[in-house]
Design an enzyme around this catalytic site. Sequence first.
Site, PDB file in Angstrom:
ATOM      1  N   SER A 127       9.366  10.425  -9.290  1.00  0.00           N
ATOM      2  CA  SER A 127       9.573   9.877  -7.953  1.00  0.00           C
ATOM      3  C   SER A 127      10.067   8.435  -7.952  1.00  0.00           C
ATOM      4  O   SER A 127      11.133   8.133  -8.459  1.00  0.00           O
ATOM      5  CB  SER A 127       8.276  10.027  -7.156  1.00  0.00           C
ATOM      6  OG  SER A 127       8.458   9.654  -5.828  1.00  0.00           O
ATOM      7  N   HIS A 128       9.225   7.534  -7.446  1.00  0.00           N
ATOM      8  CA  HIS A 128       9.606   6.131  -7.275  1.00  0.00           C
ATOM      9  C   HIS A 128       9.228   5.291  -8.490  1.00  0.00           C
ATOM     10  O   HIS A 128       9.429   4.081  -8.483  1.00  0.00           O
ATOM     11  CB  HIS A 128       8.896   5.597  -6.038  1.00  0.00           C
ATOM     12  CG  HIS A 128       7.432   5.912  -6.064  1.00  0.00           C
ATOM     13  ND1 HIS A 128       6.960   7.190  -5.791  1.00  0.00           N
ATOM     14  CD2 HIS A 128       6.363   5.178  -6.409  1.00  0.00           C
ATOM     15  CE1 HIS A 128       5.653   7.209  -5.948  1.00  0.00           C
ATOM     16  NE2 HIS A 128       5.256   5.995  -6.325  1.00  0.00           N
ATOM     17  N   ASP A 295      14.003   6.759  -2.296  1.00  0.00           N
ATOM     18  CA  ASP A 295      13.446   6.600  -3.648  1.00  0.00           C
ATOM     19  C   ASP A 295      14.187   7.476  -4.667  1.00  0.00           C
ATOM     20  O   ASP A 295      15.166   8.149  -4.339  1.00  0.00           O
ATOM     21  CB  ASP A 295      11.936   6.874  -3.649  1.00  0.00           C
ATOM     22  CG  ASP A 295      11.597   8.344  -3.567  1.00  0.00           C
ATOM     23  OD1 ASP A 295      12.410   9.106  -3.038  1.00  0.00           O
ATOM     24  OD2 ASP A 295      10.512   8.732  -4.039  1.00  0.00           O
ATOM     25  N   ASP A 297      13.747  10.322  -6.214  1.00  0.00           N
ATOM     26  CA  ASP A 297      13.981  11.755  -6.025  1.00  0.00           C
ATOM     27  C   ASP A 297      14.291  12.123  -4.576  1.00  0.00           C
ATOM     28  O   ASP A 297      14.380  13.309  -4.235  1.00  0.00           O
ATOM     29  CB  ASP A 297      12.781  12.569  -6.538  1.00  0.00           C
ATOM     30  CG  ASP A 297      11.511  12.279  -5.760  1.00  0.00           C
ATOM     31  OD1 ASP A 297      11.343  11.127  -5.307  1.00  0.00           O
ATOM     32  OD2 ASP A 297      10.680  13.189  -5.595  1.00  0.00           O
ATOM     33  N   ASP A 299      12.667  11.724  -1.606  1.00  0.00           N
ATOM     34  CA  ASP A 299      11.734  12.153  -0.561  1.00  0.00           C
ATOM     35  C   ASP A 299      11.192  10.978   0.259  1.00  0.00           C
ATOM     36  O   ASP A 299      10.681  11.180   1.351  1.00  0.00           O
ATOM     37  CB  ASP A 299      10.596  13.036  -1.120  1.00  0.00           C
ATOM     38  CG  ASP A 299       9.835  12.400  -2.256  1.00  0.00           C
ATOM     39  OD1 ASP A 299      10.190  11.274  -2.654  1.00  0.00           O
ATOM     40  OD2 ASP A 299       8.887  13.041  -2.757  1.00  0.00           O
ATOM     41  N   ARG A 300      11.306   9.749  -0.262  1.00  0.00           N
ATOM     42  CA  ARG A 300      10.808   8.595   0.515  1.00  0.00           C
ATOM     43  C   ARG A 300      11.939   7.888   1.253  1.00  0.00           C
ATOM     44  O   ARG A 300      13.089   7.952   0.819  1.00  0.00           O
ATOM     45  CB  ARG A 300      10.163   7.571  -0.420  1.00  0.00           C
ATOM     46  CG  ARG A 300       8.885   8.042  -1.036  1.00  0.00           C
ATOM     47  CD  ARG A 300       8.231   6.920  -1.824  1.00  0.00           C
ATOM     48  NE  ARG A 300       6.938   7.367  -2.297  1.00  0.00           N
ATOM     49  CZ  ARG A 300       5.978   6.569  -2.731  1.00  0.00           C
ATOM     50  NH1 ARG A 300       6.171   5.255  -2.747  1.00  0.00           N
ATOM     51  NH2 ARG A 300       4.838   7.054  -3.137  1.00  0.00           N
ATOM     52  N   THR A 364      -4.563  11.794   1.044  1.00  0.00           N
ATOM     53  CA  THR A 364      -3.279  11.309   0.535  1.00  0.00           C
ATOM     54  C   THR A 364      -2.594  12.385  -0.315  1.00  0.00           C
ATOM     55  O   THR A 364      -3.236  13.014  -1.148  1.00  0.00           O
ATOM     56  CB  THR A 364      -3.533  10.051  -0.320  1.00  0.00           C
ATOM     57  OG1 THR A 364      -4.066   9.052   0.540  1.00  0.00           O
ATOM     58  CG2 THR A 364      -2.260   9.543  -0.962  1.00  0.00           C
ATOM     59  N   GLU A 383       3.269   9.870   5.796  1.00  0.00           N
ATOM     60  CA  GLU A 383       2.325   9.006   5.098  1.00  0.00           C
ATOM     61  C   GLU A 383       2.823   7.570   5.164  1.00  0.00           C
ATOM     62  O   GLU A 383       4.034   7.329   5.232  1.00  0.00           O
ATOM     63  CB  GLU A 383       2.211   9.418   3.630  1.00  0.00           C
ATOM     64  CG  GLU A 383       1.658  10.796   3.412  1.00  0.00           C
ATOM     65  CD  GLU A 383       1.359  11.034   1.933  1.00  0.00           C
ATOM     66  OE1 GLU A 383       0.226  10.801   1.516  1.00  0.00           O
ATOM     67  OE2 GLU A 383       2.287  11.442   1.210  1.00  0.00           O
ATOM     68  N   LYS A 396       8.389  15.766   1.812  1.00  0.00           N
ATOM     69  CA  LYS A 396       8.918  14.717   2.678  1.00  0.00           C
ATOM     70  C   LYS A 396      10.406  14.583   2.367  1.00  0.00           C
ATOM     71  O   LYS A 396      10.865  15.025   1.316  1.00  0.00           O
ATOM     72  CB  LYS A 396       8.182  13.407   2.472  1.00  0.00           C
ATOM     73  CG  LYS A 396       8.049  12.950   1.037  1.00  0.00           C
ATOM     74  CD  LYS A 396       6.982  11.867   0.929  1.00  0.00           C
ATOM     75  CE  LYS A 396       6.826  11.391  -0.504  1.00  0.00           C
ATOM     76  NZ  LYS A 396       5.490  11.623  -1.022  1.00  0.00           N
TER      77      LYS A 396
HETATM   78  C1  G1P Z   1       1.288   7.792  -3.732  1.00  0.00           C
HETATM   79  C2  G1P Z   1       1.165   7.609  -2.233  1.00  0.00           C
HETATM   80  C3  G1P Z   1       1.020   8.953  -1.568  1.00  0.00           C
HETATM   81  C4  G1P Z   1       2.172   9.862  -1.954  1.00  0.00           C
HETATM   82  C5  G1P Z   1       2.291   9.944  -3.461  1.00  0.00           C
HETATM   83  C6  G1P Z   1       3.521  10.723  -3.901  1.00  0.00           C
HETATM   84  O1  G1P Z   1       0.123   8.376  -4.240  1.00  0.00           O
HETATM   85  O2  G1P Z   1       0.091   6.764  -1.920  1.00  0.00           O
HETATM   86  O3  G1P Z   1       0.961   8.767  -0.183  1.00  0.00           O
HETATM   87  O4  G1P Z   1       1.991  11.156  -1.436  1.00  0.00           O
HETATM   88  O5  G1P Z   1       2.390   8.627  -4.019  1.00  0.00           O
HETATM   89  O6  G1P Z   1       4.694  10.163  -3.415  1.00  0.00           O
HETATM   90  P1  G1P Z   1      -1.035   7.502  -4.942  1.00  0.00           P
HETATM   91  O7  G1P Z   1      -0.377   6.742  -6.067  1.00  0.00           O
HETATM   92  O8  G1P Z   1      -1.549   6.565  -3.915  1.00  0.00           O
HETATM   93  O9  G1P Z   1      -2.051   8.505  -5.409  1.00  0.00           O
HETATM   94 ZN    ZN Z   2       9.588  10.528  -4.383  1.00  0.00          ZN
END
Ligand code: G1P
Ligand code: ZN
Length: 562
Positions: A127-128, A295, A297, A299-300, A364, A383, A396
């Site tokens: 992801s990010h 981000d 991938d 989704d953000r 979460t 979120e 997302k």
């Molecule tokens: C984090 C974000 C959460 C999101 C997840 C995946 O998780 O807080 O809202 O769904 O990344 O993108 P966390 O690192 O807090 O467990």
């Molecule tokens: Zn992502």
Amino acid sequence: SPPFPVPPFFLSGVNMSEVATQVFAGQKPGTSGLRKRVEEFMQDHYMENFIQCTLEAMGNDLPGSTLVVGGDGRYGVTLAVDKIIKMAAANKVSKLIVAKDGIMSTPAVSNVIRTQKTTGGIILTASHNPGGQNGGDFGIKFNCANGGPAPTDFTDKIYKLSCEIKSYRICNNLQCDFSKVGTTTFVVDGSHDFVVEVVDSLDDYVQMMKDIFDFGMIKDYLKSVKILVNSLHGVTGPYAERIFGSELGAPADSFLKTNILPDFGGGHPDPNLTYAADLVKAMSEGDYAFGAAFDGDGDRNMILGAKAFFVTPCDSLAVIANNLELIPYFQKNPVNGYARSMPTSAALDRVAQVKGKECFETPTGWKFFGNLLDAGRIALCGEESFGTGSDHIREKDGIWAALAWLQILAARKQSVEEVLKDHWATYGRNFFTRYDYENCESDPCQKMMDELQAFVDDSGNIGKVFTSQSGKSFEVSKADNFAYTDPIDNSITTKQGIRVFFSDGSRFVMRLSGTGSSGATVRLYVDTFEGDKEKQTKSAAEMLAPCIEVALQISKLPTYTG
Ligand code: G1P
Ligand code: ZN
């Protein structure tokens, strides 16, 4: 042209072999799949072990299944796609739908799973989190037939298998070129067929967006305003250029960092004010009306208005909820309710209340929205962590969120800032912020969480008053560790975050991240509600400072984390 008719596919014989392996500790999927440093992932057999366990966790659904595979373009994706093709063949998967070059955004994979009615999909992303061979992260996650992230019982099964694995199955002599669209059939051990269909990553997704939004209206709107889109060198680059550029007419200078790089250019592909600072700067200096960043991938999302006016993800969700009927898809499909993750501010709840819709507060992680979406109880969810989406898929969706905003702006003929100010005037304003303490030592953080647990367990703390240096006092009105009962399957999820509420309507939440690849990350979320119009335009930093200070007092975070 060749002198003979070209067959629609090629047949090629491959062989399965069983390879002995050893258990690797720690292959436990977190909030969103397994994420580890590249060095750890690239050890011999490490990736194979996890892929084998993921496939085996499918149980009876594995033989004869159809799966989708795609990734965000980070270092390791093509290697992983190659291994998954070879291992899927050896594990009696019937068909693998592979994204061309292995590149497909997370929301696009979710869409393919749903439209092609596959058994599931494997998404290659962290992801990010940063990427690249040197110090970057890699990740693998499994999505189920509904297109959404696998629920906890499935990921628990993967973990259990990973603690017992002795061998994995692979067709080492299978060679598949996934840089070209087309279909190939392989015959495994002369006994069963295995089909690989390499697909264009963009076509289906672009079509879906055209079905959801009124592209004609957005295109007209973009004739009068400039936008700036930043893909942070992640997977959305080609999607953004095609959708906002080719389809909606935004000129070439509307795009930043749309070339996909395996290390995201050395950056952190997280669309927020820190890691998308280049977008913020360009927006504040230029004459753009709208800005968005996505981000790694896809989704953000982060949404900005003119002069880099920042829309918090909590407000973005509430504004979209309030304006859903301006989006054609929601004119055709019922909107029964909304949901937000627990740390997300309650701005959404206020819209739900006025519109007479159900509103759910979930733990979460996107996977907790799945049941509610599948049951038709909610049409929109989000979120605070820059995630916004709807029931069009089960992830997302960053590009979707930007298009939702453009549709709303086009219909309301207002600027982003005007839309927000109107919203606050109607519903009041929920100020919100989140602090992340990254790369902390795990043990002291665990102690801090244990102590907070003791704090919320002690009813003697209700009514206690804490005072900030500026002299503002907060009286504890309620405290707990968030637990959730899924309204659809009644499954219970406990210990999802310490919550301390104060009598003035403020609250703070503390939890440990479940997506980090090493050490501990503490997240502190603080929010407060302001109904007084005069105060609604103040800065969140100013409004929340006293409560943040009290949160640090109660948690003793500075002492525990240094
Ligand atoms: C984090 C974000 C959460 C999101 C997840 C995946 O998780 O807080 O809202 O769904 O990344 O993108 P966390 O690192 O807090 O467990
Ligand atoms: Zn992502």
